[in-house]
Design a protein around this motif. Structure first.
Motif: not given
Length: 471
Positions: A128-143
């Protein structure tokens, strides 16, 4: 403290009729983004208060995402013996990592119809589709590797105070990835094992690229304001930031698995996670953006700077300092540089993309036969055109599960049409699919075996993976 915002989703017989998206969406107070708004609201609380709340909530946010990932996947470090990514520094992970529902088997699942799988709720959660780590906020997340290296090279901080990257390093691409040029195939990796940055690019590339390409490279490495990385009070970095560069995500013109949310969909809960795609082989691509179907790399480059940097909100862009590159004298030069980035060498392939029988193993040749035939891969991933077809396709995964539930603030909606990505150099680009929901090539084979009802047996699946590793 949180506010609970409820809305209703109504399922119709032929698909989804959405009255107002998805029940029980929790929006953290630090991120007051109602699920039914088109524009991002201006901040109403002091930066210090938002930052303090975000930092306090971060352990719970990360724990929630970790729980989802461990529920869906086996994230152990189990590389394929002797198989390395193209730079030779990182092994390729092997095996199926998506977990099955209790009692299910891959063979048994493959014998069921989509209706049976949906009715019995047997579709693996990892498909199934994978959620963003903090979906209500979203935005770029870098390793972390990218964050640390840019900080070392430029003293520029890409670390957010509200979230961390959510996947383990061993299921992400080699870092820094090698760079191969169409104009200098004889040189091999021209990166010298370094990550290109605004501080070192001239020394590394001087004498290899043209003046036009060098200027394009400079612009691709120059940080410009972005939604979460800027000087405003609703940023997600501790100190005011110059922003991010194109190649902060597309490290060395490849990918580091940085992710954000697609800018092309509203409301917020329905926006899907978007994994950074590689820029290798851009010269051969005529369609750009997973959803936008932009028809030139110039269009894509211009669009990214104007709106995608700001989650698709040009109003926010104007406030934070949008970069508007000139089409003729800047965008064109950026495109010139991107268009000379080559795929990694594939010594077992002939000039038209077929295996050389004198170099390939019997297992790889058997995998190629499956790729062209029973597995139906070549219907979209055409070898003669760079293992893609310049089209968008809808796999209609929603045939297999009940659409409308919410996980980690993400409304599980149909994926819709997604462009065909190239398979050249695919072993270098985990995780897979547009949102990075699949950790290994074995996972992708199981995914398409189920979605396309291919009925591959275990030896055939292994042969197909062996073939993909040659590309």
């Amino acid at each position: 403290m949180s506010d609970l915002i409820s809305s209703a989703a109504v399922l119709g017989a032929g698909g989804l009729a959405v009255a107002s998206l998805v029940a029980s969406i929790t929006v953290l107070a630090a991120d007051p983004l109602p699920p039914d708004t088109t524009y991002r609201p201006l901040p109403t609380r002091p930066f210090s208060a938002v930052k303090a709340d975000d930092e306090a909530q971060k352990p719970k946010v990360m724990q929630r995402q970790s729980g989802l990932l461990n529920e869906r996947y086996d994230l152990a470090n189990r590389p394929i013996a002797g198989v390395m990514m193209s730079g030779g520094k990182k092994p390729v992970q092997g095996g199926v990592r998506v977990k099955l529902a209790g009692g299910a088997t891959w063979d048994g699942l493959g014998k069921l119809s989509p209706d049976e799988i949906r009715q019995r709720n047997l579709l693996p959660e990892g498909f199934k589709p994978l959620p963003h780590v903090k979906h209500a906020t979203g935005g770029q997340v870098f390793p972390t590797l990218q964050i640390d290296e840019i900080n070392r090279l430029e003293q520029r901080d890409l670390r957010r105070f509200d979230v961390d990257f959510d996947l383990p390093d061993h299921v992400t691409p080699e870092f820094p990835p090698p760079i191969f040029l169409t104009t200098h195939g004889e040189l091999g990796d021209v990166s010298r094992g370094q990550l290109l940055s605004i501080r070192n690019f001239y020394e590394i590339m001087n004498g290899i690229v043209t003046p036009v390409q060098m200027e394009g490279l400079r612009l691709l490495l120059t940080p410009f304001p972005q939604e979460e990385f800027n000087i405003t009070e609703d940023r997600k970095v501790a100190l005011p930031s110059l922003g991010v560069a194109c190649l902060d995500c597309h490290s060395n013109f490849h990918t580091n698995a940085a992710f954000h949310l697609t800018p092309d969909i509203r409301p917020q809960a329905a926006r899907f996670r978007l994994d950074t795609v590689s820029l290798r082989g851009m010269f051969n691509q005529q369609i750009h953006g997973s959803k936008r179907s932009l028809r030139s790399i110039e269009d894509f480059t211009e669009f990214e700077q104007r709106t995608a940097y700001f989650n698709g909100d040009h109003v926010s862009a104007a406030r934070k300092g949008v970069n508007l590159p000139d089409r003729a004298s800047q965008v064109a030069m950026m495109a010139q540089m991107q268009n000379i980035i080559d795929f990694p060498p594939a010594p077992k392939l002939d000039p038209v993309g077929h295996l050389d029988p004198m170099r390939a193993t019997p297992q790889e040749l058997a995998g190629e036969k499956l790729f062209m035939g029973k597995a139906r891969c070549a219907q979209c991933h055409i070898p003669q055109t760079g293992f893609m077809d310049q089209q968008m396709h809808d796999l209609k995964l929603e045939r297999f599960y009940k659409v409308g539930s919410t996980r980690n603030d993400f409304a599980e909606m149909p994926d819709g049409p997604i462009k065909t990505f190239t398979l050249r150099g695919i072993k270098d680009s985990p995780p897979y699919l547009h949102d990075g929901r699949l950790m290994t090539l074995a996972d992708t084979v199981e995914f398409f075996n189920l979605v396309l009802q291919l009925k591959l047996n275990p030896p055939e699946k292994d042969q197909l993976v062996a073939y993909l590793l040659t590309l």
